[in-house]
Design a protein around this motif. Sequence first.
Motif, mmCIF file in Angstrom:
data_model
loop_
_atom_site.group_PDB
_atom_site.id
_atom_site.type_symbol
_atom_site.label_atom_id
_atom_site.label_comp_id
_atom_site.label_asym_id
_atom_site.label_seq_id
_atom_site.Cartn_x
_atom_site.Cartn_y
_atom_site.Cartn_z
ATOM 1 N N HIS A 103 0.810 -1.218 0.000
ATOM 2 C CA HIS A 103 0.000 0.000 0.000
ATOM 3 C C HIS A 103 0.847 1.274 0.000
ATOM 4 C CE1 HIS A 103 -2.951 -2.995 0.899
ATOM 5 N NE2 HIS A 103 -3.926 -2.117 1.030
ATOM 6 N N ARG A 118 -3.802 5.740 -4.340
ATOM 7 C CA ARG A 118 -4.664 4.721 -4.961
ATOM 8 C C ARG A 118 -4.973 3.554 -4.017
ATOM 9 N NH1 ARG A 118 -1.992 0.826 -8.639
ATOM 10 N NH2 ARG A 118 -0.030 0.351 -7.636
ATOM 11 N N ARG A 119 -4.357 3.530 -2.844
ATOM 12 C CA ARG A 119 -4.634 2.497 -1.843
ATOM 13 C C ARG A 119 -5.206 3.075 -0.562
ATOM 14 N NH1 ARG A 119 -2.024 -2.597 -2.571
ATOM 15 N NH2 ARG A 119 -1.751 -2.836 -4.796
ATOM 16 N N CYS A 122 -9.777 2.346 1.768
ATOM 17 C CA CYS A 122 -9.734 0.920 2.088
ATOM 18 C C CYS A 122 -10.886 0.109 1.500
ATOM 19 C CB CYS A 122 -9.700 0.742 3.601
ATOM 20 S SG CYS A 122 -8.394 1.703 4.381
ATOM 21 N N CYS A 125 -11.375 -2.096 -1.842
ATOM 22 C CA CYS A 125 -10.982 -3.502 -1.969
ATOM 23 C C CYS A 125 -11.417 -4.365 -0.779
ATOM 24 C CB CYS A 125 -9.466 -3.610 -2.109
ATOM 25 S SG CYS A 125 -8.804 -2.748 -3.539
#
Length: 147
Positions: A103, A118-119, A122, A125
């Motif tokens: 991440h 982009r991570r 949470c 995903c």
Amino acid sequence: MKNPLLRGVSLSVAALILSASAQAADVHSLRGAAPLDSDSLQPSTARWERDRAPIQRDYTQQPPLIPHSIEGYTVNMKFNKCMTCHSWATYQRAKATKISQTHFADRNGNDLADVSARRYFCTQCHVPQKDAQPLVENTFEPVIGSR
């Protein structure tokens, strides 16, 4: 229409549109007649699982499931409630799983000091596990060796 090819194409398009609208009339929403803004979208018989050990994954590369409720969690551009427990600085004290090193990389694979944008969100995903009946029949079987 004097052009037979144009007439044929027009008739074919009209037939497809009529066929598609007839098929669409047969599609029923899993939420029934409830409007999108209705409170009845949450399954009334479902309950959130209490905090527990990480939930086993069903396939390779599956993002881990969240083993607790996240109701009321704020995750926006300025604050991420998940990091209260899962950051590298706090995971041991909170007895939580720490956020993965993956991440902290940008799309080019460069390591970053903070969580990659982009991570950061949470629930793109990761989803909470809920004790609920499936909405549709499911015969999924994990591949042996992928667990």
